[in-house]
Design a protein around this motif. Structure first.
Motif, short mmCIF file in Angstrom:
data_model
loop_
_atom_site.label_atom_id
_atom_site.label_comp_id
_atom_site.label_asym_id
_atom_site.label_seq_id
_atom_site.Cartn_x
_atom_site.Cartn_y
_atom_site.Cartn_z
N GLN A 21 0.85 -1.19 0.00
CA GLN A 21 0.00 0.00 0.00
C GLN A 21 0.89 1.24 0.00
N LYS A 22 0.32 2.34 -0.46
CA LYS A 22 1.07 3.59 -0.56
C LYS A 22 1.07 4.30 0.79
N CYS A 23 2.26 4.65 1.28
CA CYS A 23 2.37 5.36 2.55
C CYS A 23 2.04 6.84 2.35
N PRO A 24 1.42 7.50 3.35
CA PRO A 24 0.94 8.88 3.16
C PRO A 24 2.03 9.92 3.01
N TYR A 25 3.29 9.57 3.34
CA TYR A 25 4.39 10.53 3.23
C TYR A 25 5.22 10.31 1.96
N CYS A 26 4.95 9.24 1.22
CA CYS A 26 5.84 8.81 0.14
C CYS A 26 5.56 9.57 -1.15
N ASP A 27 6.63 10.19 -1.71
CA ASP A 27 6.50 10.87 -3.00
C ASP A 27 7.28 10.15 -4.09
N PHE A 28 7.73 8.91 -3.82
CA PHE A 28 8.42 8.13 -4.84
C PHE A 28 7.42 7.58 -5.85
N SER A 130 10.28 3.24 12.21
CA SER A 130 10.12 3.37 13.66
C SER A 130 9.89 1.97 14.23
N PHE A 131 10.20 1.81 15.51
CA PHE A 131 9.91 0.56 16.20
C PHE A 131 8.65 0.67 17.07
N GLN A 132 7.96 1.80 16.98
CA GLN A 132 6.82 2.07 17.87
C GLN A 132 5.52 1.98 17.09
N GLY A 133 4.64 1.13 17.60
CA GLY A 133 3.43 0.80 16.87
C GLY A 133 2.56 1.98 16.52
N HIS A 134 2.37 2.92 17.44
CA HIS A 134 1.47 4.05 17.15
C HIS A 134 2.06 4.95 16.07
N HIS A 135 3.37 5.09 16.03
CA HIS A 135 3.98 5.88 14.95
C HIS A 135 3.92 5.13 13.62
N LEU A 136 4.16 3.83 13.63
CA LEU A 136 4.08 3.05 12.40
C LEU A 136 2.67 3.12 11.82
N GLU A 137 1.66 3.03 12.67
CA GLU A 137 0.28 3.12 12.19
C GLU A 137 0.01 4.48 11.56
N ARG A 138 0.51 5.55 12.20
CA ARG A 138 0.28 6.90 11.66
C ARG A 138 0.99 7.09 10.32
N LEU A 139 2.12 6.39 10.13
CA LEU A 139 2.88 6.48 8.89
C LEU A 139 2.33 5.57 7.79
N GLY A 140 1.30 4.79 8.12
CA GLY A 140 0.73 3.89 7.13
C GLY A 140 1.52 2.63 6.89
N GLY A 145 6.56 -2.98 15.50
CA GLY A 145 7.93 -2.83 15.97
C GLY A 145 8.66 -4.15 16.13
N ASP A 146 7.97 -5.15 16.65
CA ASP A 146 8.61 -6.46 16.83
C ASP A 146 8.96 -7.08 15.48
N GLU A 147 8.06 -6.90 14.51
CA GLU A 147 8.34 -7.44 13.17
C GLU A 147 9.57 -6.76 12.55
N ALA A 148 9.74 -5.47 12.82
CA ALA A 148 10.89 -4.75 12.29
C ALA A 148 12.18 -5.33 12.85
N ALA A 149 12.23 -5.52 14.16
CA ALA A 149 13.42 -6.10 14.78
C ALA A 149 13.66 -7.52 14.29
N LEU A 167 15.45 4.87 9.52
CA LEU A 167 14.63 5.43 10.59
C LEU A 167 14.23 6.85 10.20
N MET A 168 13.00 7.23 10.56
CA MET A 168 12.54 8.60 10.36
C MET A 168 12.39 9.26 11.73
N HIS A 169 12.65 10.57 11.78
CA HIS A 169 12.35 11.32 13.00
C HIS A 169 11.57 12.58 12.64
N GLY A 170 11.08 13.25 13.66
CA GLY A 170 10.19 14.38 13.41
C GLY A 170 8.81 13.90 13.00
N LEU A 171 8.39 12.76 13.56
CA LEU A 171 7.10 12.18 13.22
C LEU A 171 5.97 12.91 13.93
N PRO A 172 4.74 12.78 13.45
CA PRO A 172 3.62 13.46 14.11
C PRO A 172 3.54 13.10 15.60
#
Length: 383
Positions: A21-28, A130-140, A145-149, A167-172
């Motif tokens: 699926q297309k992530c909401p921040y992706c311009d590629f 990110s390794f944090q579920g709420h940020h991953l969900e917001r990023l689409g 996080g466990d799957e990432a590790a 890794l991205m920073h400056g997330l919502p």
């Protein structure tokens, strides 16, 4: 007037445009997969395109391959192996070439890592973000996080010795403590390369159309400072604005971009740059729509546009890349790769040095710490 050019090192970019699926921040140039992945037809198109690109390469050795997307790890190991075998038949691919493949956690690709390694991929770039579920969900993102590790550990078990984590920073809504925790988890996995970049809202993305609330400038500065200190403390050195590596583990392909090297491109929307001995530097790009690209691959019509980089444009084009490197570059390299004299970088160069944005050594083109902090302002002096 530009002088004769000595062609710089050559890389190859391969674009595989599909994602789950297309992530909401992706311009590629990425497209959500609808139906079955057309890996056989698309791989055949890539190889037709590579055959056409061989003429432009003129037998030059290719030192790096970067397979990006999209999500290239959606393709099977067999397809990737067939692609690399076909590229070796058509192009002068160095036997020691760095071959990077982008992979995402959470879509079953981790089980393919051994196959990718056997196919000839020798470097993985894993899009954790990110390794944090709420940020991953917001990023689409579709992984947790466990799957990432687990994906990073799976790549290590498969035998990959060169692994990058994005890794991205400056997330919502992100705090400095949360950003630092992401860095801590990546470092705990023992990765040798870390890409740590700030989320930006790019035109044409869902986030740009409906902007989320992001950390303010002061918060971003705190996040950047805390994370940089921790990454450096772990023994990784910053060699580019957003890239950190154990010495010797820098990404060769990206270094070639930042040093104004040459690169071929195959795949939908791929961008290329080639230098000619007679003094021309040309940029080209391929058709963006995958279906149209597949139909036209191997013909001149697969190239959607091309233009020469004029001598007047070259100082800025060169510095937009080179000044991202913490060590900068040499004036001798700039002259060799642009075909210009040192005078072509004036008056911007003298003004940048006067303002303390670039080092004063006349043999170097390098941003100071202040210049890297205000890189856009620095580059504006060369426009």
């Amino acid at each position: 007037m530009a002088a004769t050019l000595i062609p710089p090192p050559l890389g190859l970019y391969v674009h595989l445009p599909w994602c789950v699926q297309k992530c909401p921040y992706c311009d590629f140039n990425s497209h959500a997969l609808r139906g079955e992945l057309p890996e056989a037809d698309y791989t055949a198109a890539l190889l037709r395109d590579a055959g056409r690109e061989a003429a432009d390469a003129g037998g030059r050795r290719i030192d790096s391959v970067f397979i990006g997307g999209g999500t290239p790890s959606l393709f099977s190991a067999g397809a990737i192996g067939g692609l690399l075998d076909g590229l070796r038949q058509r192009l002068n691919l160095s036997p020691t070439a760095e071959i990077t493949l982008e992979a995402n956690p959470g879509t079953g690709e981790a089980g393919r890592f051994e196959g990718f390694l056997a196919a000839g991929v020798n470097r993985l770039s894993i899009g954790v973000q990110s390794f944090q579920g709420h940020h991953l969900e917001r990023l689409g993102r579709i992984h947790g996080g466990d799957e990432a590790a687990d994906a990073v550990r799976a790549a290590q078990r498969a035998g990959f010795e060169r692994i990058n984590v994005d890794l991205m920073h400056g997330l919502p809504g992100q705090t400095a403590a949360e950003a630092l925790d992401d860095v801590e988890q990546a470092l705990a996995l023992g990765v040798q390369h870390l890409s740590h970049y700030q989320l930006t809202l790019e035109p044409g993305t869902a986030f740009f159309a409906r902007p989320p609330t992001l950390p303010d400038d002061d918060q971003l500065a705190d996040i950047e400072a805390a994370c940089a200190e921790r990454i450096e403390g772990a023994g990784l050195q910053r060699y580019e604005v957003s890239a950190w590596a154990v010495p010797g583990e820098e990404c060769h392909h990206n270094l070639n971009y930042w040093r104004f090297g040459d690169y071929l491109a195959i795949g939908a929307g791929g961008h290329a740059k080639l230098s000619r001995p007679e003094g021309h530097i040309r940029r080209t790009h391929k058709q963006r729509l995958p279906r149209l690209y597949q139909e036209l691959a191997g013909t001149d019509a697969a190239t959607a546009g091309e233009r020469d980089i004029t001598p007047d444009e070259r100082p800025l084009e060169y510095l937009m890349n080179a000044l991202r490197l913490t060590g900068g570059t040499s004036m001798a390299d700039a002259r060799a790769r642009t075909g210009l004299s040192a005078a072509a970088f004036e008056p911007g160069l003298s003004e940048a040095r006067r303002r303390g944005l670039m080092v004063t050594d006349p043999a170097r083109l390098q941003a100071t710490a202040l210049g890297q902090r205000f890189l856009n302002d620095l580059l504006g002096l060369f426009q």
